[in-house]
Design a protein around this motif. Structure first.
Motif, PDB file in Angstrom:
ATOM      1  N   PRO A 294      -4.124   0.445  -8.018  1.00 29.14           N
ATOM      2  CA  PRO A 294      -5.086   0.896  -7.228  1.00 29.14           C
ATOM      3  C   PRO A 294      -5.977   2.054  -8.030  1.00 29.14           C
ATOM      4  N   THR A 295      -7.052   2.137  -7.721  1.00 20.24           N
ATOM      5  CA  THR A 295      -8.106   3.216  -8.105  1.00 20.24           C
ATOM      6  C   THR A 295      -8.496   4.084  -6.929  1.00 20.24           C
ATOM      7  N   TYR A 296      -8.168   5.499  -6.969  1.00 22.65           N
ATOM      8  CA  TYR A 296      -8.611   6.334  -5.776  1.00 22.65           C
ATOM      9  C   TYR A 296     -10.119   7.098  -6.095  1.00 22.65           C
ATOM     10  N   PHE A 297     -10.528   7.106  -5.121  1.00 18.61           N
ATOM     11  CA  PHE A 297     -11.893   7.954  -5.067  1.00 18.61           C
ATOM     12  C   PHE A 297     -11.965   8.786  -3.943  1.00 18.61           C
ATOM     13  N   CYS A 298     -12.607  10.027  -4.032  1.00 19.84           N
ATOM     14  CA  CYS A 298     -12.396  11.125  -3.071  1.00 19.84           C
ATOM     15  C   CYS A 298     -13.250  10.884  -1.963  1.00 19.84           C
ATOM     16  N   HIS A 299     -14.304  10.163  -2.205  1.00 14.78           N
ATOM     17  CA  HIS A 299     -15.128   9.417  -0.882  1.00 14.78           C
ATOM     18  C   HIS A 299     -16.060   8.510  -1.676  1.00 14.78           C
TER      19      HIS A 299
ATOM     20  N   PRO B 154     -10.387  10.361   1.079  1.00 14.69           N
ATOM     21  CA  PRO B 154     -10.028   9.328   0.035  1.00 14.69           C
ATOM     22  C   PRO B 154     -10.221   7.669   0.414  1.00 14.69           C
ATOM     23  N   ILE B 155     -10.509   6.880  -0.645  1.00 13.58           N
ATOM     24  CA  ILE B 155     -10.639   5.708  -0.472  1.00 13.58           C
ATOM     25  C   ILE B 155      -9.759   5.028  -1.743  1.00 13.58           C
TER      26      ILE B 155
ATOM     27  N   VAL C 212       0.850  -1.565  -0.128  1.00  7.42           N
ATOM     28  CA  VAL C 212      -0.125  -0.121   0.002  1.00  7.42           C
ATOM     29  C   VAL C 212       0.830   1.227  -0.034  1.00  7.42           C
ATOM     30  N   GLU C 213       0.483   1.946  -0.942  1.00  7.60           N
ATOM     31  CA  GLU C 213       1.387   3.368  -1.008  1.00  7.60           C
ATOM     32  C   GLU C 213       0.620   4.573  -1.011  1.00  7.60           C
ATOM     33  N   THR C 214       0.780   5.434  -0.214  1.00  3.73           N
ATOM     34  CA  THR C 214       0.123   6.690  -0.126  1.00  3.73           C
ATOM     35  C   THR C 214       0.055   7.408  -1.641  1.00  3.73           C
ATOM     36  N   PRO C 215      -0.987   8.003  -2.327  1.00  2.42           N
ATOM     37  CA  PRO C 215      -0.937   8.223  -3.493  1.00  2.42           C
ATOM     38  C   PRO C 215      -0.173   9.868  -3.337  1.00  2.42           C
ATOM     39  N   ASP C 216      -0.034  10.397  -4.698  1.00  5.46           N
ATOM     40  CA  ASP C 216       0.581  11.986  -4.762  1.00  5.46           C
ATOM     41  C   ASP C 216      -0.501  12.790  -4.136  1.00  5.46           C
ATOM     42  N   ALA C 217       0.131  13.955  -3.635  1.00  5.23           N
ATOM     43  CA  ALA C 217      -0.745  14.978  -3.191  1.00  5.23           C
ATOM     44  C   ALA C 217      -1.703  15.605  -3.697  1.00  5.23           C
ATOM     45  N   ASP C 218      -1.371  15.313  -5.334  1.00  3.45           N
ATOM     46  CA  ASP C 218      -2.207  15.886  -6.076  1.00  3.45           C
ATOM     47  C   ASP C 218      -3.153  15.029  -7.113  1.00  3.45           C
TER      48      ASP C 218
ATOM     49  N   GLU D 123      -5.903  12.747  -8.319  1.00 10.56           N
ATOM     50  CA  GLU D 123      -7.541  13.267  -8.478  1.00 10.56           C
ATOM     51  C   GLU D 123      -8.567  11.677  -8.517  1.00 10.56           C
ATOM     52  N   CYS D 124      -9.416  12.175  -7.941  1.00  9.86           N
ATOM     53  CA  CYS D 124     -10.632  10.961  -7.832  1.00  9.86           C
ATOM     54  C   CYS D 124     -10.816  10.416  -9.314  1.00  9.86           C
ATOM     55  N   ALA D 125     -10.922   9.261  -9.391  1.00  6.77           N
ATOM     56  CA  ALA D 125     -11.256   8.661 -10.693  1.00  6.77           C
ATOM     57  C   ALA D 125     -12.627   8.665 -11.195  1.00  6.77           C
ATOM     58  N   TYR D 126     -13.529   9.342 -10.538  1.00  5.78           N
ATOM     59  CA  TYR D 126     -14.733   9.491 -10.889  1.00  5.78           C
ATOM     60  C   TYR D 126     -15.182  10.992 -11.323  1.00  5.78           C
ATOM     61  N   CYS D 127     -14.748  11.804 -10.335  1.00  2.06           N
ATOM     62  CA  CYS D 127     -15.100  13.319 -10.322  1.00  2.06           C
ATOM     63  C   CYS D 127     -13.944  14.298 -10.607  1.00  2.06           C
TER      64      CYS D 127
END
Length: 73
Positions: free
Chosen positions: A39-44, A26-27, A5-11, A13-17
């Motif tokens: 991994p795919t990241y979502f803001c919530h 984030p999720i 598991v790695e922390t995503p970059d500070a910038d 973006e959400c894969a959806y919005c």
């Protein structure tokens, strides 16, 4: 099988919005049924739900159930 598991970059973006992840809660989602992939990241959770709904990702992926039968997959 292990996954790191790695922390995503500070910038990131959400894969959806497209919102910045860390402006929200984030999720990280990863499909580990086939080589785990990226991994795919979502803001919530709302964006995760909308992404799943918009891409019909639940269709055919669940067991069926009726009160007359024990669930079958």
């Amino acid at each position: 099988m292990s996954t790191t598991v790695e922390t995503p970059d500070a910038d990131e973006e959400c894969a959806y919005c497209g919102s910045r992840l860390f402006d929200h809660d984030p999720i990280c989602v990863r499909d580990c049924t086939d080589d785990c992939g990226s991994p795919t990241y979502f803001c919530h959770y709302a964006c995760l739900w909308a992404y799943v709904d918009a891409n019909d990702l639940t269709t055919g992926d669940a067991c069926t159930w009726s009160p007359d039968e024990s669930g079958r997959c």
